[in-house]
Design a protein around this motif. Sequence first.
Motif, PDB file in Angstrom:
ATOM      1  N   ASP A   1      -2.194  16.625  10.629  1.00 21.09           N
ATOM      2  CA  ASP A   1      -1.399  15.408  10.445  1.00 21.09           C
ATOM      3  C   ASP A   1      -2.047  14.188  11.090  1.00 21.09           C
ATOM      4  O   ASP A   1      -1.832  13.054  10.648  1.00 21.09           O
ATOM      5  CB  ASP A   1       0.014  15.608  11.008  1.00 21.09           C
ATOM      6  N   ALA A   2      -2.829  14.407  12.151  1.00 17.31           N
ATOM      7  CA  ALA A   2      -3.511  13.277  12.809  1.00 17.31           C
ATOM      8  C   ALA A   2      -4.505  12.615  11.858  1.00 17.31           C
ATOM      9  O   ALA A   2      -4.748  11.406  11.940  1.00 17.31           O
ATOM     10  CB  ALA A   2      -4.215  13.748  14.073  1.00 17.31           C
ATOM     11  N   VAL A   3      -5.086  13.400  10.954  1.00 20.44           N
ATOM     12  CA  VAL A   3      -6.018  12.844   9.981  1.00 20.44           C
ATOM     13  C   VAL A   3      -5.264  11.981   8.980  1.00 20.44           C
ATOM     14  O   VAL A   3      -5.681  10.856   8.660  1.00 20.44           O
ATOM     15  CB  VAL A   3      -6.789  13.976   9.263  1.00 20.44           C
ATOM     16  N   ARG A   4      -4.137  12.492   8.469  1.00 24.83           N
ATOM     17  CA  ARG A   4      -3.317  11.695   7.566  1.00 24.83           C
ATOM     18  C   ARG A   4      -2.857  10.406   8.244  1.00 24.83           C
ATOM     19  O   ARG A   4      -2.897   9.327   7.638  1.00 24.83           O
ATOM     20  CB  ARG A   4      -2.090  12.485   7.101  1.00 24.83           C
ATOM     21  N   ALA A   5      -2.460  10.515   9.507  1.00 29.25           N
ATOM     22  CA  ALA A   5      -1.969   9.337  10.228  1.00 29.25           C
ATOM     23  C   ALA A   5      -3.063   8.288  10.376  1.00 29.25           C
ATOM     24  O   ALA A   5      -2.807   7.085  10.250  1.00 29.25           O
ATOM     25  CB  ALA A   5      -1.427   9.753  11.596  1.00 29.25           C
ATOM     26  N   ALA A   6      -4.297   8.737  10.642  1.00 26.58           N
ATOM     27  CA  ALA A   6      -5.409   7.795  10.802  1.00 26.58           C
ATOM     28  C   ALA A   6      -5.702   7.072   9.501  1.00 26.58           C
ATOM     29  O   ALA A   6      -5.913   5.850   9.471  1.00 26.58           O
ATOM     30  CB  ALA A   6      -6.647   8.528  11.300  1.00 26.58           C
ATOM     31  N   LEU A   7      -5.695   7.813   8.390  1.00 26.54           N
ATOM     32  CA  LEU A   7      -5.936   7.194   7.091  1.00 26.54           C
ATOM     33  C   LEU A   7      -4.802   6.246   6.728  1.00 26.54           C
ATOM     34  O   LEU A   7      -5.036   5.115   6.275  1.00 26.54           O
ATOM     35  CB  LEU A   7      -6.090   8.265   6.013  1.00 26.54           C
TER      36      LEU A   7
ATOM     37  N   THR B   1       0.827  -1.188   0.000  1.00 20.70           N
ATOM     38  CA  THR B   1       0.000   0.000   0.000  1.00 20.70           C
ATOM     39  C   THR B   1       0.867   1.246   0.000  1.00 20.70           C
ATOM     40  O   THR B   1       1.695   1.435   0.896  1.00 20.70           O
ATOM     41  CB  THR B   1      -0.917   0.022   1.240  1.00 20.70           C
ATOM     42  N   PRO B   2       0.711   2.121  -1.008  1.00 20.51           N
ATOM     43  CA  PRO B   2       1.479   3.364  -1.024  1.00 20.51           C
ATOM     44  C   PRO B   2       0.961   4.326   0.040  1.00 20.51           C
ATOM     45  O   PRO B   2      -0.153   4.193   0.539  1.00 20.51           O
ATOM     46  CB  PRO B   2       1.236   3.903  -2.430  1.00 20.51           C
ATOM     47  N   ASP B   3       1.792   5.310   0.388  1.00 20.04           N
ATOM     48  CA  ASP B   3       1.356   6.332   1.330  1.00 20.04           C
ATOM     49  C   ASP B   3       0.195   7.119   0.729  1.00 20.04           C
ATOM     50  O   ASP B   3       0.092   7.245  -0.496  1.00 20.04           O
ATOM     51  CB  ASP B   3       2.509   7.289   1.645  1.00 20.04           C
ATOM     52  N   PRO B   4      -0.682   7.682   1.575  1.00 21.53           N
ATOM     53  CA  PRO B   4      -1.762   8.513   1.040  1.00 21.53           C
ATOM     54  C   PRO B   4      -1.213   9.652   0.185  1.00 21.53           C
ATOM     55  O   PRO B   4      -0.190  10.256   0.513  1.00 21.53           O
ATOM     56  CB  PRO B   4      -2.449   9.047   2.304  1.00 21.53           C
ATOM     57  N   GLN B   5      -1.904   9.911  -0.908  1.00 16.77           N
ATOM     58  CA  GLN B   5      -1.522  10.982  -1.816  1.00 16.77           C
ATOM     59  C   GLN B   5      -2.393  12.210  -1.557  1.00 16.77           C
ATOM     60  O   GLN B   5      -3.434  12.127  -0.930  1.00 16.77           O
ATOM     61  CB  GLN B   5      -1.687  10.522  -3.257  1.00 16.77           C
ATOM     62  N   GLY B   6      -1.952  13.353  -2.109  1.00 15.49           N
ATOM     63  CA  GLY B   6      -2.734  14.565  -1.978  1.00 15.49           C
ATOM     64  C   GLY B   6      -2.121  15.548  -1.011  1.00 15.49           C
ATOM     65  O   GLY B   6      -0.909  15.547  -0.774  1.00 15.49           O
ATOM     66  N   PHE B   7      -2.987  16.388  -0.430  1.00 20.78           N
ATOM     67  CA  PHE B   7      -2.529  17.477   0.434  1.00 20.78           C
ATOM     68  C   PHE B   7      -3.130  17.341   1.825  1.00 20.78           C
ATOM     69  O   PHE B   7      -4.301  16.983   1.976  1.00 20.78           O
ATOM     70  CB  PHE B   7      -2.942  18.830  -0.148  1.00 20.78           C
ATOM     71  N   CYS B   8      -2.317  17.668   2.817  1.00 22.81           N
ATOM     72  CA  CYS B   8      -2.803  17.714   4.193  1.00 22.81           C
ATOM     73  C   CYS B   8      -2.050  18.816   4.933  1.00 22.81           C
ATOM     74  O   CYS B   8      -0.822  18.770   5.046  1.00 22.81           O
ATOM     75  CB  CYS B   8      -2.596  16.373   4.895  1.00 22.81           C
ATOM     76  N   ASP B   9      -2.775  19.816   5.397  1.00 26.43           N
ATOM     77  CA  ASP B   9      -2.168  20.866   6.207  1.00 26.43           C
ATOM     78  C   ASP B   9      -1.500  20.222   7.427  1.00 26.43           C
ATOM     79  O   ASP B   9      -2.087  19.318   8.042  1.00 26.43           O
ATOM     80  CB  ASP B   9      -3.254  21.851   6.643  1.00 26.43           C
ATOM     81  N   PRO B  10      -0.303  20.654   7.779  1.00 20.86           N
ATOM     82  CA  PRO B  10       0.399  20.023   8.905  1.00 20.86           C
ATOM     83  C   PRO B  10      -0.404  19.979  10.200  1.00 20.86           C
ATOM     84  O   PRO B  10      -0.221  19.058  11.011  1.00 20.86           O
ATOM     85  CB  PRO B  10       1.654  20.895   9.062  1.00 20.86           C
ATOM     86  N   SER B  11      -1.307  20.940  10.394  1.00 17.11           N
ATOM     87  CA  SER B  11      -2.100  20.926  11.632  1.00 17.11           C
ATOM     88  C   SER B  11      -3.109  19.785  11.654  1.00 17.11           C
ATOM     89  O   SER B  11      -3.693  19.489  12.706  1.00 17.11           O
ATOM     90  CB  SER B  11      -2.824  22.267  11.808  1.00 17.11           C
TER      91      SER B  11
ATOM     92  N   VAL C   1     -13.227  11.409  11.900  1.00 16.17           N
ATOM     93  CA  VAL C   1     -13.946  12.575  12.399  1.00 16.17           C
ATOM     94  C   VAL C   1     -13.334  13.042  13.731  1.00 16.17           C
ATOM     95  O   VAL C   1     -13.164  14.252  13.964  1.00 16.17           O
ATOM     96  CB  VAL C   1     -15.444  12.273  12.546  1.00 16.17           C
ATOM     97  N   ALA C   2     -13.002  12.100  14.594  1.00 14.24           N
ATOM     98  CA  ALA C   2     -12.365  12.459  15.854  1.00 14.24           C
ATOM     99  C   ALA C   2     -11.033  13.158  15.612  1.00 14.24           C
ATOM    100  O   ALA C   2     -10.684  14.138  16.293  1.00 14.24           O
ATOM    101  CB  ALA C   2     -12.153  11.223  16.719  1.00 14.24           C
ATOM    102  N   ALA C   3     -10.262  12.676  14.632  1.00 14.67           N
ATOM    103  CA  ALA C   3      -8.982  13.306  14.309  1.00 14.67           C
ATOM    104  C   ALA C   3      -9.183  14.720  13.771  1.00 14.67           C
ATOM    105  O   ALA C   3      -8.396  15.627  14.087  1.00 14.67           O
ATOM    106  CB  ALA C   3      -8.224  12.456  13.298  1.00 14.67           C
ATOM    107  N   VAL C   4     -10.214  14.922  12.969  1.00 21.69           N
ATOM    108  CA  VAL C   4     -10.497  16.256  12.442  1.00 21.69           C
ATOM    109  C   VAL C   4     -10.833  17.212  13.582  1.00 21.69           C
ATOM    110  O   VAL C   4     -10.257  18.317  13.706  1.00 21.69           O
ATOM    111  CB  VAL C   4     -11.644  16.226  11.415  1.00 21.69           C
ATOM    112  N   TYR C   5     -11.769  16.812  14.440  1.00 18.44           N
ATOM    113  CA  TYR C   5     -12.164  17.710  15.522  1.00 18.44           C
ATOM    114  C   TYR C   5     -11.039  17.915  16.521  1.00 18.44           C
ATOM    115  O   TYR C   5     -10.908  19.006  17.119  1.00 18.44           O
ATOM    116  CB  TYR C   5     -13.441  17.196  16.188  1.00 18.44           C
ATOM    117  N   GLY C   6     -10.192  16.905  16.693  1.00 17.17           N
ATOM    118  CA  GLY C   6      -9.027  17.088  17.547  1.00 17.17           C
ATOM    119  C   GLY C   6      -8.032  18.083  16.990  1.00 17.17           C
ATOM    120  O   GLY C   6      -7.252  18.689  17.723  1.00 17.17           O
ATOM    121  N   SER C   7      -8.091  18.278  15.674  1.00 16.10           N
ATOM    122  CA  SER C   7      -7.151  19.191  15.012  1.00 16.10           C
ATOM    123  C   SER C   7      -7.647  20.619  14.944  1.00 16.10           C
ATOM    124  O   SER C   7      -6.853  21.546  14.744  1.00 16.10           O
ATOM    125  CB  SER C   7      -6.868  18.689  13.581  1.00 16.10           C
TER     126      SER C   7
END
Length: 383
Positions: free
Chosen positions: A17-23, A5-15, A375-381
């Motif tokens: 990062d918890a969302v990227r990590a969850a995915l 599985t490749p790493d997720p592609q696209g854009f994620c604001d550093p703030s 969703v939890a990662a988003v609201y945590g961010s």
Amino acid sequence: MLVTTPDPQGFCDPSFDAVRAALSANLDSGEELGASLVVDIDGDTVVDLWGGFRDTARTTAWDKHTITNVWSTTKTVTSLAALMLVDRGDIDVHAPVAQYWPEFAANGKADVEIRHLLSHTSGVSGLDQPAVPEDLYDLETSTARMAAQAPWWPPGTASGYHVSNFGHLIGEVVRRVSGKPLKRFVAEEIAGPLGADFQIGAAERDWSRIADVVPPPPMEFGLKALGQDSPALKTFMGSGGDAVSANSPAWRRADLGAVNGHGNARSVARVLSVIARGGEVDGVRLLGRDTIDLIFDEQARGVDLVLGIPLRWGIGFALPEPATLPWIPEGRICFWGGWGGSMIIMDLERRMTISYMMNRMAPGVIGSDRSAAYVAAVYGSVR
């Protein structure tokens, strides 16, 4: 041949990062096969990620333009179509359905209002027997049958989720009022103006980029233990279907405004962010503020007669209900999702839209462990 599985592609604001990590974690573990995830805050896309695979053999990557069947997330676009006509003054949510669709008055439904359709309280949550899921593909005949039948419970007294026929009911009103079938209305008046890669059904030219859905483990609703008059039994007996049908040509050609929308997180967010952003997206206005306020007019709260879980319905969208989805906070938020876990959430206080679409379906009725984690990662961010 892709296997790892490749790493997720696209854009994620550093703030975020918890969302990227969850995915990334769900893709690496195999919980996700392929998925896309978007967070829009007042027009600023802070997360636009995708990754994984379109196929169970893990040979074709999920890319930026991959789309998939989003199941009942489709209903949110169908509700938007109806609310656009409300906003134009063409529909009154407190008017009888029969004002726009005279045949619907048959068999004790003369007093059923548009708001009852939009809040799943109309009493018509499926087809009377005998019926099979394929009957729903014949839009004209199945819609006429729904207009002719009696409600399965007193309209307006409780919600009973309109699993597969929500688009038939709302779509027929849209057609009668606008002159356009729902599929065409969405294409010409929503997706087109917004430049959103979303459609009811899927044009054959797009089939090559569709990620087939992967069914979840079998769900046990205990329908056999219910009485013959149970709205749940009646609903699922005639319109339940199975997940594999979503990968068929017949499904993709149909106009099923409840369940066969095709898109990805980016396109669904593009469409539904109009609610979180006050009715307008990049100069394209679809709704006024008064119409948006209607969404939060609570129509039903309690155990849904079809799904058997506590739900709270406004007009066209679900409202937060901690007993069922504690990971969606309370507030001026509306949402819904699709079978298997897809989810679209509009948070008007933060002017934020969260969109998650995937091909491997998780068990459960609404939401999943994966959508809860994102969703939890988003609201945590954002706190």
